[in-house]
Design an enzyme around this catalytic site. Structure first.
Site, PDB file in Angstrom:
ATOM      1  N   GLU A 269      80.117  22.488  16.348  1.00  9.52           N
ATOM      2  CA  GLU A 269      81.457  22.420  16.931  1.00  9.52           C
ATOM      3  C   GLU A 269      82.185  21.090  16.680  1.00  9.52           C
ATOM      4  OE1 GLU A 269      80.841  23.416  21.043  1.00  9.52           O
ATOM      5  OE2 GLU A 269      79.967  25.365  20.564  1.00  9.52           O
TER       6      GLU A 269
ATOM      7  N   GLU B 255      75.926  33.374  17.734  1.00  8.60           N
ATOM      8  CA  GLU B 255      75.893  33.290  19.199  1.00  8.60           C
ATOM      9  C   GLU B 255      76.678  34.445  19.830  1.00  8.60           C
ATOM     10  OE1 GLU B 255      76.886  29.453  20.821  1.00  8.60           O
ATOM     11  OE2 GLU B 255      75.968  28.354  19.154  1.00  8.60           O
TER      12      GLU B 255
END
Length: 399
Positions: free
Chosen positions: A212, A318
């Protein structure tokens, strides 16, 4: 008592048929579908595969072809007895897997399902390999949590994804609040990545080396790494990981890149620059934390293909698809469609190697504690009962 005239009765009888139209992006057909088969004005019912059709923006509203009892591949309608990893492998993918966490492994009913390597062929530790868990004090490493899950993967013959080396979150305070020179932080990143990846050398299929790095508007996150080193911290981490385990695949993992936008563009430009500079990068992880009814399968497929065109593999890392609670039959049906859309997108991109759900049961989902009023995001409910989403996944791999 009121008496209806014949004309009023006829009008009343028509109301359900007028109302029984699926909304834009709603399901409108497929094997097992018992809901509306027409769409609201301005949308068209488009068949994506024999298991679902969806109302997409268009000029006309048409009904889908009548569903048959078999898939286009000649198989029967998936049932709750399907084994998802087995289906994924048969479809040419490397795995279907799940995240798990150490506190869940004392739940014997949970582990009885988790340990089935025909259902899950890959495991990701949700927290126990992150920086705060592995190097809570500078130079002092602990691997007990990660080792437990690595051992579980080895015992069950499952692939292991390492998660993660460098992330702005879940950092010990000595890192996040530290005041470092560029040389000092470079050494800290190199030591952390090298020690972590070396410890699991030969056990991990792929590492989320950088997690991220971007804000949703496409700008870089202003954390200790970026503030001190600029964008070079990504290269530093990737090169340290490659040196530590040359055989592990190295990923950058990100969310909200499932659709075109500033964030996806920034990450794509980073991939291009890293590849041009011969920095080791093997894959891009699409997290896919999605919302029921707010997702485009074709859009995801386009993004997967766009990144794969840069010479990297891609994976769904995810996956969960949350809804506003309480769940309803309509929401669960849409969730089934959405899970199917994700699998279908991956199936249609050769370089998409596999799919990981961010835990498989609502009992241990992270969603309710993060998004108020939302949940029911996983393919199994909190009692470990398979939801319609399970069949959506199975159908996607079986099509």
């Amino acid at each position: 008592m009121f008496k209806f005239s014949a004309s009023l009765a006829a009008l009343a009888a028509l109301v359900p048929f007028v109302a029984a139209q699926s909304p834009e992006w709603g399901q409108c057909g497929g094997i097992g579908w018992t809901g509306p088969t027409t769409c609201v004005a301005g949308t068209t019912c488009v068949e994506s595969n024999p298991y679902y059709s969806q109302c997409l923006p268009g000029a006309a509203s048409v009904a889908p072809p009548p569903p048959s009892g078999t898939s286009s591949a000649g198989g029967s309608t998936p049932s709750s007895s399907a084994k998802l990893h087995t289906l994924a492998k048969a479809a040419g993918k490397l795995y279907f897997g799940t995240a798990t966490d150490n506190n869940e492994l004392t739940d014997t009913a949970y582990t009885a399902i988790l340990d089935d390597n025909t259902m899950f062929g890959q495991i990701t530790p949700a927290n126990s390999m992150k920086w705060d868990a592995t190097e809570p004090q500078q130079g002092v490493f602990t691997f007990s949590g990660g080792d437990q899950i690595a051992t579980l993967a080895k015992t069950n013959g499952m692939l292991l994804r390492g998660h993660n080396c460098v992330w702005y979150n879940q950092l010990p305070s000595w890192v996040s609040s530290g005041s470092f020179t560029a040389a000092q932080l470079t050494s800290i990143i190199q030591n952390h990545c090298s020690t972590l990846v070396t410890h699991y050398k030969g056990q991990v299929y792929a590492w989320d080396v950088v997690n991220e790095p971007f804000n949703d508007d496409g700008t870089w996150r202003t954390d200790v790494f970026y503030n001190t080193l600029g964008t070079s911290y990504v290269q530093i981490a990737l090169e340290a990981a490659r040196a530590a385990d040359p055989n592990a695949k190295l990923y950058i993992n990100e969310y909200n890149i499932e659709f075109a936008g500033a964030k996806a563009t920034s990450l794509l430009n980073l991939v291009k620059s890293l590849k041009a500079a011969d920095v080791p990068l093997d894959g891009i992880g699409f997290q896919c934390h999605l919302i029921v009814g707010e997702f485009s399968g074709p859009g995801l497929q386009t993004q997967l293909s766009t990144f794969a065109a840069q010479g990297v593999e891609v994976a769904i890392t995810e996956l969960d698809i949350r809804m506003t609670l309480p769940s309803t039959p309509a929401l669960l049906a849409q969730q089934q469609t959405d899970y199917n859309s994700v699998i279908t997108a991956c199936m249609n991109v050769e370089s998409c190697i596999g799919v990981t759900v961010w835990d498989w049961t609502d009992k241990y989902s992270w969603v309710p504690n993060t998004f108020s009023g939302q949940g029911a995001a996983c393919p199994w409910d909190q009692n470990f009962v398979k939801k319609p989403a399970f069949n959506g996944i199975a159908a996607g791999f079986s099509a």
